[in-house]
Every structure is written in structure tokens, then in C-alpha cells.
Scaffold this active site. Structure first.
Site, short mmCIF file in Angstrom:
data_model
loop_
_atom_site.label_atom_id
_atom_site.label_comp_id
_atom_site.label_asym_id
_atom_site.label_seq_id
_atom_site.Cartn_x
_atom_site.Cartn_y
_atom_site.Cartn_z
N SER A 82 -11.65 -21.15 -30.69
CA SER A 82 -11.54 -19.73 -30.38
C SER A 82 -12.78 -19.03 -30.89
CB SER A 82 -10.30 -19.14 -31.05
OG SER A 82 -10.44 -19.18 -32.46
N LYS A 83 -12.88 -17.73 -30.63
CA LYS A 83 -14.03 -16.97 -31.13
C LYS A 83 -14.10 -17.02 -32.65
CE LYS A 83 -14.32 -13.76 -27.24
NZ LYS A 83 -14.25 -12.34 -26.80
N ARG A 84 -12.93 -17.14 -33.29
CA ARG A 84 -12.89 -17.15 -34.74
C ARG A 84 -13.57 -18.39 -35.33
NH1 ARG A 84 -9.97 -19.71 -38.13
NH2 ARG A 84 -8.53 -20.47 -36.54
N ASN A 85 -13.43 -19.53 -34.68
CA ASN A 85 -13.94 -20.77 -35.28
C ASN A 85 -15.03 -21.44 -34.45
OD1 ASN A 85 -12.54 -21.86 -33.16
ND2 ASN A 85 -11.05 -22.99 -34.38
#
Length: 488
Positions: free
Chosen positions: A260-263
């Protein structure tokens, strides 16, 4: 479900581009493309853009351009056309309205007048009773009086598909037999109250009308399959003619969570800007969940087409590794011909304002590229490597400035000047011989200590192409001038 080998394979890539295409999108597109090419079939590119507030023309154009850049060409779709168009769902709304009306007339679907508040209240009750939340079928058997009352109240109904009792059973080409109990697949919405279609209606209708034979897509869409199969059935499609499904494994981040954008999940446009080659991106993404066998990691697009089969797709999640992508990208850069390397390097140098693009500058770049080809992993590193050739005066960052102002460095630079000032043959071989004699043999310095200050003085950075070749390219006058300025 056995594959019907007599039928032409027709795969489809059908994104809903609410932004730039990401790693997951492109991995799906790549597998669809590779399977169509491997089997001699067709790839359909279809845009799911019924949500026109989020899917804009700009995003659609960028999706098209991204696939073009990656070399993932399609046989039917935007800019190509085809016999089953249009290929933008926003241009097919009448088709979905027709089928929703047909399902209503045949009793496969019904109008549901439940309000959002009523649905949420009933879901909350289901949660309190530890029941699986889902539509409870309240409007399945409304009387004519009930319908009249709702209509008089001004309620606008959605259209729901009836899910029969029993189960949906199908063979996933990657996961084997999959079974969904319909107790956990409640009646689902086909059309919103405003008349717009939902994904499950549009995607299933399009797959049937566009004669799609194989659906390769992400594992996150596995649970929507029984709903799509229900739509196929309501359209009168026999089970032998359902598309074959293959649900691709998740791509995970380094933290073992879904990418995801987070990781780490970022758009393909970002990788392009960072200097990743399209063939490297495709090569790496092909290895996320698929293997060509024999631990092969560096493959061409032609080899991918030759080797790709769904049977070699693993059902286990794949982990995204930026370092591995960079390693593959570096290999692809080193395999470029000089002309190809030049063509791909110039846009970065122009964008960063290093060159204006005149013939003399291009000639210098062409001469310099061979000495950095083995040293870079991304194309955007070309700017940092070569900008010293195109400035009149080097600028040092604080770290480099402090290093060359130290007394030992000043002494090294002064000795280098003495060794090089009267050099008549300005080739990298003679430059290296002169500096080794003056700094290593006479002063007894280690190469890093001897050449580090010279490198900073000449290029402005401790990271540069090979020092002696760089000085040859820069020329004697400019090299001597930079050493002199550093000594002062």
C-alpha cells in the site's frame, strides 16, 4: 472447469483509474498481456469509469500512456477500437440499464426501497447477534401496496440481484476448486437509485458481451466472483461458457502487510521519474508471483511471452523488494547499446537543466556515458554523475567543502597540480600514472586518501564517474583550473 483449447483466448485488463496506475495494477496488466501473447489470443483494454467524479479523462489518458510506455499493447480498447466497443464503461450505460431491466422482468432481480439508515440499523442488529452482516432480503417479496407506499413517499429504489439458495463452485486456475456458500453472499445491488451501475453488473455484462475467456486479476476480487457468476447465469450464459478465473496472489510490502502507499506502493509514474526502465519494471513485476523456473531472474519481454503460463503462478503472496528491482534495473542499463543509453539519458539531463540539448552537449554526453554505464542503477543518476561536465565552476556541498579545506586535502591537491600541470598527453592512462606516482608512491597515501580530494575538487562531489576518465573528458585546462581554485 477445464480450459477450452478450441476457443480463442481473450483476456482483459480493466482498471478504474482514480489516479496513476500502481504496481498492483501493472502486475495484473502484465500477466494478462503475457498470457494473451503466449496463447496467441487477444488482450482487451477496458476502462471502468462509471464513477466520473473520481475517474477523470486525465487519469484515463495517463493510464493509456503508461501501458504504451511499458510496451503492453492491446488488441481491442481505447485508441484501437474493436468489434465489441465502446471500451469505456461510461459510454455503455444504456447496455447496463437494458440488462438490469431484463433481470427485473425475468424475476432474477427486484427493486429494493430500504434506506441507508434502515440498512445500517439492521446490520448493527446482525452484529449484535453475531450474524454475518448482509442484506436480509426484506424487499424480496414486497406487495403491490408496499411498493405503492414507498413510491408515494418518494423513495428511489436500487435494483438487487436475487442470490438463490445453495453455493457457487468454480475452479480457479491458480487456487483450484473454490466454493462460496450463498448464506454468505446476500442479494447484491446491481443499479444505484440514480440509475448508475455498480461494478458487479458492469464487469460481468462486459465480460460476456466482449467474449472474455480468461479473467486474471488480483486476489482481493475473489469474493466478487460468485456475484459475477450469478449475473452470467441471469444473462443466460451456460457454465461451459463462463470465463475462467485466475486470482493472482497479493503483493506484500517488506513489513509483510499488503502493499500500500503506507509501506512502499507508489505509482508507476514515480518509478519512471526515478529512472527505472520499462523493461526492468516488467521483468521484476513478472517475478512477483510467477517463476520462469531454474531461478532465472533476468528475462526479456519475448522470453516472458514464451515462458508464461498460469500454472506457474504461485498462490502464495509475493514480497516487493526495491533492492531487487534496482539490481534488475542496473542489469538492464548495462545491457543497453550506447545509442539506446543516450536516447534514454537525454530526457533526464534536459529536465534537470544540465544541458539545453545542442549538438556539442549531446556529443559530450555520448562520450561520457560509457564510463558511468557500469556504475548506475537508475537513469536519474545520470544527472548527478555528469553535471560537472557542463558547469563553469563546481559548487561544493557543506560536507565536500569541509573535506577539501582540511590541510591534508589541500596538500594532496597541491601535489596533484604539480604532477599534472606540465602533462603533455592528457589521456586517462597518463593522468592515472602521474597521480599514482605523485600521491601514492611518493607520499605513500592510500588510493582513497590520495584521490578523494582530487575527485571533489574536479567534480564537486565524492561520488562521480571514474576519476581519470572524468578528467580526460573535462579536459586539461578545466581540470587544472578546478584544482587551482580548490587549492586557493
Amino acid at each position: 472447469m477445464a480450459t477450452n483449447s478450441s476457443k480463442e483466448v481473450r483476456t482483459r485488463f480493466a482498471p478504474s483509474p482514480t489516479g496513476d496506475l500502481h504496481v498492483g495494477n501493472i502486475r495484473t496488466a502484465l500477466f494478462d498481456w503475457a498470457y494473451a501473447r503466449h496463447t496467441g489470443g487477444k488482450l482487451i483494454f477496458r476502462i471502468e469509469d462509471t464513477d466520473r467524479e473520481r475517474v477523470t479523462d486525465e487519469y484515463i489518458e495517463r493510464a493509456i500512456e503508461t501501458l504504451r510506455w511499458l510496451g503492453l499493447n492491446w488488441d481491442e480498447g481505447p485508441e484501437v477500437g474493436g468489434p465489441y466497443g465502446p471500451y469505456l464503461q461510461s459510454q455503455r450505460l444504456d447496455i447496463y440499464t437494458h440488462w438490469a431491466a431484463t433481470f427485473l422482468a425475468n424475476g432474477d432481480a427486484y427493486k429494493c426501497y430500504c434506506s441507508t439508515e434502515e440498512l445500517e440499523a439492521r446490520r448493527e442488529k446482525q452484529r449484535e447477534l453475531n450474524q454475518a452482516p448482509g442484506y436480509d432480503g426484506k424487499c424480496r417479496t414486497l406487495s403491490s401496496d408496499d411498493i405503492s407506499r414507498y413510491e408515494t413517499d418518494g423513495r428511489k429504489p436500487v435494483i438487487r440481484m436475487r442470490m438463490p439458495d445453495g453455493e457457487t463452485r468454480f475452479t480457479d486456475l491458480i487456487r483450484g476448486e473454490v466454493v462460496f456458500d450463498h448464506k454468505f453472499v446476500p442479494d447484491f445491488v446491481l443499479m444505484r437509485a440514480d440509475g448508475s451501475p455498480l461494478y458487479t453488473l458492469a464487469v460481468a455484462v462486459d465480460d460476456v458481451l466482449m467474449k472474455v475467456t480468461h479473467v486474471l486479476r488480483g486476489e482481493d476480487l475473489l469474493s466478487s466472483t460468485p456475484r459475477q457468476i450469478r449475473v452470467y447465469q441471469a444473462m443466460g450464459v451456460s457454465s461451459e461458457d463462463f470465463p475462467h478465473f485466475a486470482h493472482l496472489p497479493f503483493v506484500m510490502g517488506q513489513d509483510n502487510a499488503k502493499l500500500s502507499k503506507r509501506n512502499g506502493e507508489v505509482s508507476i509514474a514515480w518509478y519512471r521519474e526515478q529512472g527505472f526502465l520499462p523493461e526492468a519494471i516488467c521483468n521484476y513485476l513478472a517475478l512477483l508471483g510467477w517463476s520462469p523456473g531454474d531461478d532465472v531472474e533476468n528475462i526479456s519481454m519475448d522470453e516472458l511471452v514464451k515462458l508464461f503460463t498460469v500454472e506457474r503462478v504461485n498462490s502464495s503472496p509475493a514480497r516487493f523488494d526495491m533492492k531487487k528491482l534496482e539490481a534488475i534495473n542496473g542489469d538492464k542499463i548495462r545491457a543497453l547499446t550506447l545509442d539506446d543509453f543516450l536516447t534514454r539519458a537525454l530526457p533526464f539531463l534536459l529536465k534537470d537543466g544540465v544541458i539545453s540539448g545542442n549538438a556539442d552537449e549531446v556529443a559530450v554526453v555520448r562520450s561520457a556515458l560509457p564510463i558511468i554505464q557500469e556504475r548506475i542503477a537508475r537513469m536519474n543518476e545520470v544527472t548527478a554523475m555528469l553535471k560537472f561536465l557542463f558547469v563553469d565552476e563546481v559548487r561544493f556541498d557543506d560536507e565536500s567543502q569541509s573535506k577539501i579545506e582540511e590541510e591534508p586535502a589541500q596538500h594532496v591537491i597541491a601535489q596533484a597540480l604539480e604532477a599534472l600541470r606540465d602533462l603533455s598527453d592528457w589521456s586517462h592512462e597518463t593522468i592515472e600514472a602521474a597521480l599514482r606516482s605523485a600521491l601514492i608512491e611518493k607520499l605513500g597515501l592510500k588510493p582513497r586518501v590520495a584521490f578523494g580530494p582530487v575527485r571533489i575538487a574536479v567534480t564537486g562531489s565524492h561520488i562521480s564517474p571514474p576519476l581519470f576518465e572524468s578528467m580526460e573528458l573535462l579536459g586539461k585546462d578545466r581540470s587544472i583550473a578546478r584544482l587551482t581554485a580548490a587549492v586557493r
